[in-house]
Write an enzyme that holds these catalytic residues in place. Sequence first.
Site, PDB file in Angstrom:
ATOM      1  N   PHE A 109       2.633  50.297  58.526  1.00 35.98           N
ATOM      2  CA  PHE A 109       3.562  51.306  58.023  1.00 35.98           C
ATOM      3  C   PHE A 109       3.993  51.087  56.576  1.00 35.98           C
ATOM      4  O   PHE A 109       4.498  52.001  55.930  1.00 35.98           O
ATOM      5  CB  PHE A 109       4.777  51.413  58.950  1.00 35.98           C
ATOM      6  N   LYS A 110       3.777  49.890  56.032  1.00 35.10           N
ATOM      7  CA  LYS A 110       4.215  49.665  54.649  1.00 35.10           C
ATOM      8  C   LYS A 110       3.477  50.546  53.645  1.00 35.10           C
ATOM      9  O   LYS A 110       3.959  50.782  52.540  1.00 35.10           O
ATOM     10  CB  LYS A 110       4.104  48.197  54.298  1.00 35.10           C
TER      11      LYS A 110
END
Length: 452
Positions: A109-110
């Site tokens: 998700f980063k």
Amino acid sequence: MRYVSTRGGTPPVGFSDAVAEGLASDGGLLVPETLPDLAPELGGFKGLPYAELCFRFLRRFATDIPDAELRELAARSYSGFERSEVVPVLELTPGIHVMELFHGPTLAFKDIALQLLGNLYARQCAIRGETINVLGATSGDTGAAAIHSMMGRPGSVIVMLYPDGRVSALQERQMACTGASNVHALAVDGSFDGAQAVLKEILGDVAFRTRLRLSAVNSINIARVLAQSVYYLYAWLQLPRDQQAAAEFIVPTGNFGNVLAGWMLQKMGVPIRGFRVATNQNDILHRLFSTGVYSVGEVRPSLAPSMDIQVASNFERFLYYSSGCNADRVKAVMREMASKGVYRFANFDRDTFTSSRCADAEIPGIIRQVHRAFGYVVDPHTACAFKDVDLTRPSVVLATANPAKFPETIRAAIGIEPTHPSLEALKARPLVRRKIVADPAAIRAFIEAHAV
Ligand SMILES: *Cc1c(COP(=O)(O)O)cnc(C)c1O
């Protein structure tokens, strides 16, 4: 919109300066001076594609970027995601949703925040006619996502230090096998803490830092938090009307950045019921939200390594807003936390936050359970969020990594090894491990030789 320090000791700056500075010079974190009220706009947001929603949200904050440019920047940031929805929301069973945040280039998700941040940096360099050299130390996901936000960009170089032999094989390949000439992933002997110490020493040398226009990859840039608020808004807009006011977001949590992004959105008038702070065995935040006591412990490595954190750096922003923007109070609390390692909060918003802790030994069992019940495979971080899910109330579970990034854990749990084409392609590339000693002089010399 202007940005102020949570510790009140710096003059307000605009959005672009806040992004460039990262950290406030008084040691605090930069925050928007006020939070806009989005309630009147929610009707108009419904049904917008992700990048357009991102633009409509960010234009309230990035007020020094012209609309047309910001819209284009948002579109470009999410055009490389493998799903057109960017963050697909699935309903596993009535009321229980999963939002998949892992369809970016590094499958975690980063990417959502860092793809946008990479474009913001590039825009700034172009405007100022400057080059940029970025230095970071990573235990895995952040380094890979930062590299993929900068690789191939003209006028920029990224040097990423990682502990030799202590990141997963796939994470190492995501960093070391890009083939991009502006990316330098270096395997440093020793632990992550050692790599981090070298990084701090180099960045602390102001003359060197200024001369080489060195900038740090950091987890506390305000643009990262704002980019993450967008997906909470996107998911909330997709919920059936009768679930919107009742749904809880369940968030696998490390340094509180992800939860903070959702909570700030709630403060902007989006009627989100609440958040579950889901930790692994490194449970500082679970202890905080269940007892009101913040107390730092030892980090113990787990099957969900990106949550192996014992300091919640973004918590300071939460403290700032929840104390009514009282910088003096933030300073007092941070001082006591730093000196004693412990702080007891008297009144806490128990209505908005719940929390849970997932022991390491429970993770494989949860992966098995979710697979059996819903035919859905979760990675070890997301598994922590699936602990004790209440099937009788609506919820949105944030899925933070593609399970194919953790093939051994998944195979041990369900006997199936998930794969992903981009990871298979990486395995086929030659890995040239570039080792370097954990010595600031050696790493300085490397930066000198490769900087732009
Ligand atoms: C970074 C990360 C987390 C934790 O996110 P925070 O913003 O630190 O709370 C959870 N899962 C994965 C896969 C991550 O990479």
